[in-house]
Design an enzyme around this catalytic site. Structure first.
Site, short mmCIF file in Angstrom:
data_model
loop_
_atom_site.label_atom_id
_atom_site.label_comp_id
_atom_site.label_asym_id
_atom_site.label_seq_id
_atom_site.Cartn_x
_atom_site.Cartn_y
_atom_site.Cartn_z
N ASP B 52 44.61 7.05 34.78
CA ASP B 52 43.27 7.53 35.07
C ASP B 52 43.30 9.03 35.37
O ASP B 52 44.33 9.56 35.80
CB ASP B 52 42.69 6.82 36.31
CG ASP B 52 42.57 5.32 36.11
OD1 ASP B 52 42.37 4.89 34.95
OD2 ASP B 52 42.67 4.59 37.11
N TYR B 110 53.97 1.48 41.09
CA TYR B 110 52.96 2.44 41.52
C TYR B 110 52.99 2.53 43.05
O TYR B 110 53.20 1.52 43.72
CB TYR B 110 51.56 1.97 41.14
CG TYR B 110 51.17 2.25 39.71
CD1 TYR B 110 50.68 3.50 39.34
CD2 TYR B 110 51.27 1.25 38.74
CE1 TYR B 110 50.30 3.75 38.03
CE2 TYR B 110 50.89 1.50 37.42
CZ TYR B 110 50.40 2.76 37.07
OH TYR B 110 50.03 3.00 35.78
#
Lengths: 240, 240
Positions: B52, B110
């Protein structure tokens, strides 16, 4: 009149240093604006020292006097909501009348970071000097031994009219964390460009461009000609 | 045709994510430009995943095929000299013909960082989500227990035409380092917005806005409505 001490930290990348100047962003300029808004009056803010353009601070002490008396936590919140995101206020404290950020500081710790690897680390890039070729740890350690202790550091400084004592008792330490080299400098006060020029000299010794013996010339009159870039330098701690 | 694998890292602040798009800066766009310049030919670069806008990567894997054959260290140097300072190439390796960054990745880790303190840390600000009010550690730990394991995570995702398997075995861990909270998520693959929405949900539980029991509804059809800001998310490690 209440007297306030603030401890702040800032990422120096965007700023032309601490000291207020017309037409360029400065940390003092931002702080004066925010403090004056919070108190609704024009406030003069004193800092513990100047910093060069691009230098960072994890700890920096400033002080100011106001006519209005506001609670510490309200000042902290107000300043943090007004200041740009690259300046943060860590603490606000009312101090006694004799306190002045410029004169009450007993010492400072600077850390200069060197990223010593061929490939770049984009996360450390804004906070370090990228030196791609490998540096000799032994040579740098020898340079640190030569420069540590009580010396006249005017050969590593741009002297200014203010004429602070140039004989300084300096504590230097060298730390290797894989590709990151950290040089820590602690003293009661520093001369302009002193940390960046000492770093430049230590790196030159690490590159074999200068011997540790030749370094001594710069402690007895000769001027060292190179200043390491400002973005690697961080004021890490201010001692009160 | 030589097949190259590159591991890079980037600070995502300036970029509209990995995937190339017209008129906006993207990481893929920068890499395609640099690789094509180094090889003197138009090269297509495949990435291990989309990211993103604003998300960072300490590790990201891409691959490309070229007609010219250049030594790995020359490619590394060339790319690092051409790329902007917020993208760094950590490794270049020739790999066998079957390697493709998109399909050869076995898993990803992540980390989502939350700065949980009233005052701001300007050094962490670009890499974290600033949540000023104190979060309950116990409640967050309970939320992590509910969400860990094998579940259908479509309630936490924006599903896309590509239709990847939505039942995922997810490993979540929570780490408190003074004011910094780190949420780590490891799985073979992730759905769009999944990490940021899971983080949003865990923070809501930490704030008492949602109970750990209510969380379960989002694992069985209900859509979670909040996405934590992208700047707190970093792709920390890609497993090959």
């Amino acid at each position: 009149m209440p007297n306030y001490m603030v401890r702040i930290s800032f990422v120096g990348t965007r700023y032309s240093g601490w000291q207020i100047q017309p037409d360029v962003p400065t940390v003092q300029g931002e702080l004066v604006k925010a403090v004056s808004t919070v108190f609704g009056e024009e406030v003069r803010v004193t800092g513990c020292c100047r910093t060069d353009a691009g230098v960072h601070a994890k700890d920096y002490v400033a002080s100011f006097r106001t006519t209005r008396d506001l609670a510490e936590f309200k000042v902290l919140r107000g300043l943090n909501s007004l200041l740009p995101k690259d300046i943060g206020v860590r603490e606000v404290r009312k101090v006694d009348d004799s306190f002045n950020a410029r004169y009450s500081v007993k010492g400072k710790l600077y850390v200069y970071r060197i990223w010593n690897a061929e490939s770049r680390d984009p996360f450390l890039y804004p906070f370090s000097w990228h030196v791609p070729k490998s540096l000799s740890r032994e040579a740098m350690e020898e340079a640190v031994r030569v420069l540590s202790g009580k010396h006249d550091f005017s050969g590593f400084a741009k002297l200014e009219e203010e004429d602070r004592e140039t004989i300084i008792d300096l504590d230097i330490s060298l730390n290797f964390k894989e590709n990151l080299i950290e040089l820590s400098f602690r003293a009661t006060h520093f001369l302009r460009y002193m940390v960046r020029r000492l770093t430049g000299a230590i790196v030159w010794v690490g590159q074999g461009r200068l011997s540790a013996t030749e370094l001594k010339d710069y402690l007895s009159g000769k001027n060292f000609p190179f200043t390491a870039p400002s973005q690697g330098l961080t004021l890490e701690r201010v001692f009160l």
